[in-house]
Design a protein around this motif. Structure first.
Motif, PDB file in Angstrom:
ATOM      1  N   LYS A   1      33.234  39.227 -40.466  1.00  0.00           N
ATOM      2  CA  LYS A   1      34.489  38.477 -40.254  1.00  0.00           C
ATOM      3  C   LYS A   1      34.286  37.435 -39.170  1.00  0.00           C
ATOM      4  O   LYS A   1      34.676  36.272 -39.324  1.00  0.00           O
TER       5      LYS A   1
ATOM      6  N   ASN B   1      42.734  31.985 -44.053  1.00  0.00           N
ATOM      7  CA  ASN B   1      43.842  31.795 -43.108  1.00  0.00           C
ATOM      8  C   ASN B   1      43.334  31.483 -41.713  1.00  0.00           C
ATOM      9  O   ASN B   1      43.836  30.584 -41.039  1.00  0.00           O
ATOM     10  N   ALA B   2      42.305  32.234 -41.296  1.00  0.00           N
ATOM     11  CA  ALA B   2      41.787  32.025 -39.938  1.00  0.00           C
ATOM     12  C   ALA B   2      41.239  30.607 -39.803  1.00  0.00           C
ATOM     13  O   ALA B   2      41.517  29.912 -38.820  1.00  0.00           O
TER      14      ALA B   2
ATOM     15  N   GLU C   1      40.713  39.756 -50.914  1.00  0.00           N
ATOM     16  CA  GLU C   1      41.430  40.155 -49.698  1.00  0.00           C
ATOM     17  C   GLU C   1      40.705  39.590 -48.466  1.00  0.00           C
ATOM     18  O   GLU C   1      41.311  38.972 -47.595  1.00  0.00           O
ATOM     19  N   GLU C   2      39.397  39.805 -48.444  1.00  0.00           N
ATOM     20  CA  GLU C   2      38.599  39.353 -47.293  1.00  0.00           C
ATOM     21  C   GLU C   2      38.624  37.831 -47.198  1.00  0.00           C
ATOM     22  O   GLU C   2      38.763  37.259 -46.117  1.00  0.00           O
TER      23      GLU C   2
ATOM     24  N   ARG D   1      34.601  33.358 -39.556  1.00  0.00           N
ATOM     25  CA  ARG D   1      35.801  32.762 -38.943  1.00  0.00           C
ATOM     26  C   ARG D   1      35.469  31.822 -37.795  1.00  0.00           C
ATOM     27  O   ARG D   1      36.348  31.137 -37.299  1.00  0.00           O
TER      28      ARG D   1
ATOM     29  N   PHE E   1      40.895  35.849 -48.293  1.00  0.00           N
ATOM     30  CA  PHE E   1      42.245  35.422 -47.910  1.00  0.00           C
ATOM     31  C   PHE E   1      42.344  35.339 -46.374  1.00  0.00           C
ATOM     32  O   PHE E   1      42.822  34.355 -45.817  1.00  0.00           O
ATOM     33  N   HIS E   2      41.839  36.368 -45.700  1.00  0.00           N
ATOM     34  CA  HIS E   2      41.919  36.371 -44.231  1.00  0.00           C
ATOM     35  C   HIS E   2      40.987  35.317 -43.629  1.00  0.00           C
ATOM     36  O   HIS E   2      41.345  34.658 -42.663  1.00  0.00           O
ATOM     37  N   THR E   3      39.823  35.164 -44.220  1.00  0.00           N
ATOM     38  CA  THR E   3      38.896  34.132 -43.736  1.00  0.00           C
ATOM     39  C   THR E   3      39.557  32.759 -43.881  1.00  0.00           C
ATOM     40  O   THR E   3      39.540  31.940 -42.963  1.00  0.00           O
TER      41      THR E   3
END
Ligand SMILES: Nc1ncnc2c1ncn2[C@@H]1O[C@H](COP(=O)(O)OP(=O)(O)OP(=O)(O)O)[C@@H](O)[C@H]1O
Length: 449
Positions: free
Chosen positions: A205, A237-238, A230-231, A209, A233-235
């Protein structure tokens, strides 16, 4: 395929596997080969070639998507040898295209994994990619600020990866310290799976990021992979929240990627979505001339025109045809002219001619739409029959020199105005309906056009 090794070379599995790799390299993209096939190890046991995959993920991926190709290539090379795919006893080396996780973004020489040859300077601009190039240039000048994400989509081999990497290279040229990373979506998945295996998901992560620009290729391979989505998506967004640039390529428009979460689909549309269309004749010709120049060949324009006219599918095929012509000229020591180009591409053109015969077009289209071949001539008017028939008429008009009355005759004795109407209808539908356009382009590809 001309590279049949002598039988003695096949005695051990390594040699057979190496020979098979030569074939497979021609039949897969560099990315597929490096990611999935290069890490395999081959052993010959009797008449069985055993291939060992470094982990279960690679093994399953190959089983699902590359097994037919592996078997067909092996049958060409060593008839009678059976293929078996197994899991290696130990975790094998990490594939070349996917360096160990710790290497990402830390190796100043090639941590970004960009191909330095993929620059704007070597990218030919035409009507088909004008908007995409303009957007890419803009992004390279103001990463994270102009279009974020930049989403580039289009058919196979039309130059999405090259353009995306041109942006990455340009960003680095302006700022050598920028943390840029190019990764195929398969590479991203592999990286994530390895991090999960080794309990280093937090490092994963952090690495992603911290980037200034993430270039992620062929996102369609995320389809159905919930954990990856899912992973990512967070990457996403960051990076987005931090004003970092994201560039995505895909073979289709975001909303048309099956089994991709809606929240990702909508985020992909937040910036700018640009298409690369199949290239017209002039652009194809300019690309051939550009590639010839890169190879140090002074190619006459008439030869470039000949290649561009005969090869209409995508740029990788154009490059293949040009390589053939160059090899032929080097081998025969003849000059570059239309005759040598024709000789070099004879097989290819013959295959194409067979593929684009009227009968074959009808057969291929019927198979594609799962209708009976005889429906091409029948009087049935239901849409699921009439539409494929119109597509076949339109393809025949585009790809053969048959006149409208001849085409009408071959499609159950129809009038030439029916053929004309079919062509107009399909042209219109292709503009309005991306599925129809995709079907049509798939058929062109299947027909080798
Ligand atoms: N406009 C162009 N000018 C010069 N070269 C091009 C152009 N378009 C494509 N190419 C060349 O064609 C080859 C294939 O291009 P690329 O890999 O970028 O296609 P792609 O759309 O990403 O393909 P895929 O769908 O398989 O991922 C590369 O060698 C690239 O340099």
């Amino acid at each position: 395929m001309s590279s049949h090794p002598a039988p003695s070379a096949l005695h051990n599995g390594g040699a057979l596997w190496a020979a098979l790799c030569v074939q497979l390299q021609e039949r897969t993209t560099a990315q597929q080969f490096n990611t999935w096939l290069r890490p395999l190890r081959g052993e010959l046991h009797g008449n069985e070639l055993r291939l060992f995959a470094p982990n279960a993920f690679v093994m399953e991926w190959i089983r699902e998507r590359l097994m037919d190709l592996l078997e067909a290539s092996l049958a060409d090379l060593a008839p009678g040898v059976i293929l078996r795919l197994d899991l290696g006893e130990e975790e094998g080396p990490v594939p070349a295209a996917v360096p160990p996780a710790t290497a990402i973004g830390t190796d100043p020489r090639n941590g970004h994994r960009l191909n330095p040859g993929f620059s704007f300077g070597s990218y030919v601009e035409g009507k088909s990619n004008q908007l995409a190039v303009a957007a890419a240039r803009q992004v390279s000048e103001h990463p994270g600020k102009s279009y974020n994400p930049l989403y580039i989509y289009g058919g196979v081999g039309l130059g999405k990866t090259h353009l995306m990497q041109a942006v990455g290279n340009a960003i680095l040229q302006r700022n050598n310290d920028a943390k840029v990373l190019y990764v195929s979506s398969e590479g991203f998945i592999m990286d994530m799976v390895r991090s999960l295996q080794h309990n280093t998901i937090n490092d994963f992560k952090q690495r992603y990021r911290k980037l200034d620009a993430l270039l992620i290729d062929d996102i369609q391979f995320f389809a159905g992979k919930d954990r990856t989505q899912e992973e990512f998506f967070h990457t996403f967004n960051a990076l987005f929240d931090g004003g970092r640039q994201i560039i995505i390529t895909c073979d289709r428009y975001p909303k048309e990627v099956d089994r991709l979460e809606e929240r990702l689909q909508s985020r992909f549309g937040w910036g700018l979505t640009v298409a690369i269309q199949p290239h017209d004749l002039e652009t194809r010709m300019a690309i051939v001339l550009c590639k010839a120049e890169e190879s140090g060949v002074d190619l006459p324009e008439e030869v470039a025109f000949f290649i561009a006219e005969k090869i209409r599918s995508h740029v990788r095929e154009l490059e293949g045809a040009l390589r053939r012509v160059i090899a032929h000229v080097n081998f025969t020591r003849k000059p570059y002219n239309l005759d040598t180009a024709r000789e070099a591409l004879r097989d290819l053109i013959d295959v194409q001619k067979r593929m684009v015969s009227l009968d074959n077009i009808q057969k291929v289209v019927a198979e594609y739409f799962h209708i009976r071949g005889s429906d091409m001539q029948s009087k049935r008017r239901s849409r699921n029959i009439a539409r494929p028939r119109q597509v076949a008429m339109c393809l025949t008009k585009e790809l053969t020199s048959h006149s409208l009355p001849e085409i009408g005759e071959a499609f159950g004795g129809r009038d030439h105005t029916t053929v004309l109407h079919a062509c107009r209808q399909i042209d219109k539908l292709r503009q309005e309906n991306t599925q129809m356009d995709e079907d049509y382009r798939n058929l062109l590809r299947i027909l080798g056009a």
